[in-house]
Design a protein around this motif. Sequence first.
Motif, short mmCIF file in Angstrom:
data_model
loop_
_atom_site.label_atom_id
_atom_site.label_comp_id
_atom_site.label_asym_id
_atom_site.label_seq_id
_atom_site.Cartn_x
_atom_site.Cartn_y
_atom_site.Cartn_z
N ILE A 25 0.84 -1.21 0.00
CA ILE A 25 0.00 0.00 0.00
C ILE A 25 0.87 1.26 0.00
O ILE A 25 0.67 2.17 -0.79
CB ILE A 25 -0.92 0.02 1.24
CG1 ILE A 25 -1.85 -1.19 1.25
CG2 ILE A 25 -1.73 1.32 1.28
CD1 ILE A 25 -2.66 -1.33 2.53
N LEU A 94 10.40 1.65 6.25
CA LEU A 94 9.24 2.31 6.86
C LEU A 94 8.06 1.34 6.99
O LEU A 94 7.26 1.47 7.91
CB LEU A 94 8.84 3.54 6.03
CG LEU A 94 9.89 4.65 5.98
CD1 LEU A 94 9.46 5.75 5.01
CD2 LEU A 94 10.11 5.25 7.36
N THR A 98 6.03 0.66 10.71
CA THR A 98 4.64 0.97 11.01
C THR A 98 3.99 -0.04 11.98
O THR A 98 3.43 0.37 13.00
CB THR A 98 3.82 1.12 9.71
OG1 THR A 98 4.48 2.08 8.88
CG2 THR A 98 2.42 1.61 10.00
N LEU A 101 5.29 0.38 15.59
CA LEU A 101 4.75 1.49 16.37
C LEU A 101 3.26 1.36 16.61
O LEU A 101 2.74 1.91 17.58
CB LEU A 101 5.12 2.82 15.71
CG LEU A 101 6.61 3.11 15.90
CD1 LEU A 101 7.10 4.23 15.03
CD2 LEU A 101 6.92 3.43 17.36
N ALA A 102 2.57 0.58 15.78
CA ALA A 102 1.16 0.30 16.07
C ALA A 102 1.06 -0.57 17.33
O ALA A 102 0.27 -0.29 18.25
CB ALA A 102 0.50 -0.39 14.88
N THR B 25 -3.02 3.63 7.99
CA THR B 25 -1.94 4.63 8.04
C THR B 25 -1.12 4.62 6.75
O THR B 25 -0.68 5.67 6.30
CB THR B 25 -1.00 4.39 9.23
OG1 THR B 25 -0.47 3.07 9.15
CG2 THR B 25 -1.73 4.56 10.54
N GLU B 26 -0.93 3.45 6.14
CA GLU B 26 -0.16 3.42 4.90
C GLU B 26 -0.95 4.06 3.76
O GLU B 26 -0.37 4.65 2.85
CB GLU B 26 0.25 1.99 4.53
CG GLU B 26 1.26 1.35 5.49
CD GLU B 26 2.66 1.96 5.43
OE1 GLU B 26 2.89 2.90 4.66
OE2 GLU B 26 3.53 1.48 6.20
N PHE B 27 -2.29 3.95 3.82
CA PHE B 27 -3.10 4.64 2.82
C PHE B 27 -3.02 6.15 2.98
O PHE B 27 -2.99 6.90 2.01
CB PHE B 27 -4.57 4.18 2.89
CG PHE B 27 -4.89 3.09 1.90
CD1 PHE B 27 -4.74 3.32 0.53
CD2 PHE B 27 -5.33 1.84 2.32
CE1 PHE B 27 -5.01 2.31 -0.39
CE2 PHE B 27 -5.60 0.83 1.41
CZ PHE B 27 -5.45 1.06 0.05
N ILE B 30 2.70 9.56 3.50
CA ILE B 30 3.61 10.53 4.07
C ILE B 30 3.15 11.95 3.74
O ILE B 30 2.80 12.24 2.59
CB ILE B 30 5.04 10.31 3.53
CG1 ILE B 30 5.51 8.89 3.89
CG2 ILE B 30 6.00 11.35 4.07
CD1 ILE B 30 6.84 8.51 3.26
N LEU B 43 4.77 10.58 9.20
CA LEU B 43 4.89 9.26 8.58
C LEU B 43 3.79 8.34 9.10
O LEU B 43 3.27 8.54 10.19
CB LEU B 43 6.24 8.65 8.93
CG LEU B 43 7.49 9.41 8.46
CD1 LEU B 43 8.73 8.65 8.87
CD2 LEU B 43 7.47 9.61 6.96
N PRO B 44 3.49 7.29 8.31
CA PRO B 44 2.48 6.32 8.78
C PRO B 44 2.77 5.81 10.19
O PRO B 44 1.85 5.64 10.99
CB PRO B 44 2.59 5.20 7.73
CG PRO B 44 3.01 5.90 6.49
CD PRO B 44 3.91 7.01 6.92
N MET B 45 4.06 5.60 10.52
CA MET B 45 4.36 5.05 11.85
C MET B 45 3.94 6.03 12.95
O MET B 45 3.59 5.61 14.04
CB MET B 45 5.83 4.72 11.97
CG MET B 45 6.75 5.90 11.82
SD MET B 45 8.44 5.44 12.29
CE MET B 45 9.25 5.55 10.74
N ALA B 48 0.41 5.68 13.40
CA ALA B 48 0.15 4.34 13.98
C ALA B 48 0.26 4.37 15.49
O ALA B 48 -0.56 3.78 16.20
CB ALA B 48 1.12 3.31 13.38
N GLY B 209 13.03 7.05 10.51
CA GLY B 209 12.02 7.13 9.46
C GLY B 209 12.04 8.45 8.70
O GLY B 209 12.17 8.46 7.47
N VAL B 212 15.13 8.84 6.43
CA VAL B 212 15.05 8.03 5.22
C VAL B 212 14.08 8.67 4.23
O VAL B 212 14.34 8.74 3.03
CB VAL B 212 14.60 6.59 5.57
CG1 VAL B 212 14.31 5.80 4.31
CG2 VAL B 212 15.68 5.90 6.39
#
Lengths: 151, 272
Positions: A25, A94, A98, A101-102, B25-27, B30, B43-45, B48, B209, B212
């Motif tokens: 994704i 990355l 994710t 961290l979730a 979160t990935e959807f 950034i 960032l997604p993280m 998250a 993150g 990068v």
Amino acid sequence: MLKSVKEWVLLFIIIGFMVLIGNWIGYSVMPFDALPGIITLTLISLAGLIIHQLVPYKKIPSIAYIGILAFILTIPGVPGSEQIVAWTTDVNLLAIATPILAYAGISIGRSWDLFTKLGWKTIIVGMCVLLGSYLGSAVVADIILRMQGII
Amino acid sequence: MAVQALNMWKDWRLHVLVFAIVIVTEFIGIHEIQVGPGVILLLPMLYAVIIGIGLFFTPLVKEKQSINAEPLVFISVTLLIAKFGVQAGPALPQLIEAGWALVFQEIGNLGTIFLALPVAVYLGLKRESIGMTHSIGREPNLALITDKYGLSSPEGRGVMAIYIFGTVFGSIFMGLASGFLATITPIHPYAFAMATGIGSGSMTAASLGPLVAAFPDKAETITAFSGASNLLTSVTGLYASILIGLPVTEKLYQVMTRKKDQDSEKSSRVVS
């Protein structure tokens, strides 16, 4: 020991699956393309965890074994190193971060009550603690890298 | 940290929630916020960890999920460490070249003392400030302070407060600060990469993150440096605290409080 290994394998399958989907994704890498990479990373992690269990001297953390093993396997010239590097390149850093961290967020929730009791002085000192360590290292590294002419 | 608890894989509620967080979160992807000359990377993280904390307060997450999530952070961090390692191998020549910087930036971790201790003393904190500022206060340091002073001592309360602060806020704070600092200061991203090894897996991930993402053309070397620094800190960090960090903090605290307040200096001598 065997029970632990079984548990780890199952957890790695679950986490690995999430990484593959997140990688797809967020970073447009097809799951099948990244599959060999995530399997490689999983096997290295698993090996490190097992070594940590087998070695009686416990002062060395398992992540040290994992880091060193992954490092040695990919040093140029080591048989198979190029293949490992090629596979794992498809797994975006990355995308691994994710789910970490979730899980961390859900785990952190339990500390929230304690956190809200900390008081503003702790918050300020805490930010200085993190910034001090981060900037301190960065400044020292920057000076030396410049002295050596690397950057 | 050993993972002893078994059957965590059966906690489907937890894994489905995390999977849902990953997808959402990935959807979102950034995003960048321009702040003056700098950039804060979202960032997604980062989403998250915030969504994760938020979910804890919904009926979806029960105490059990939150407890199981902790060892899962550790297990998933091992994949990140492996990723660090496989990036570091091919970069061996650069690592050797940058070896001195890598070794000496470990000493830079003591910057926490020189920045945070004066602030803590200025705010009126007493011996708590020793526990708070001798290191970034993760698990090994919690153990060190408990061993030396006891957890109910002022030093113990101090390290515990920073431990809780770092646990809840550390990754969010580092995630926001790292990209911003890298874009507003003249410090090179490689130097920041070496600084990301601060002794906490999730904080390393959170601070790496944005680097990068902000410097994609340098991503491989940044990751290699970060991995090497992380490895060094995980092996040497505790010893640096025992041999240098804690004694320096004690000494500096005494110097600073002697100037500031004779009485508190005397009472602190009794404790030590």
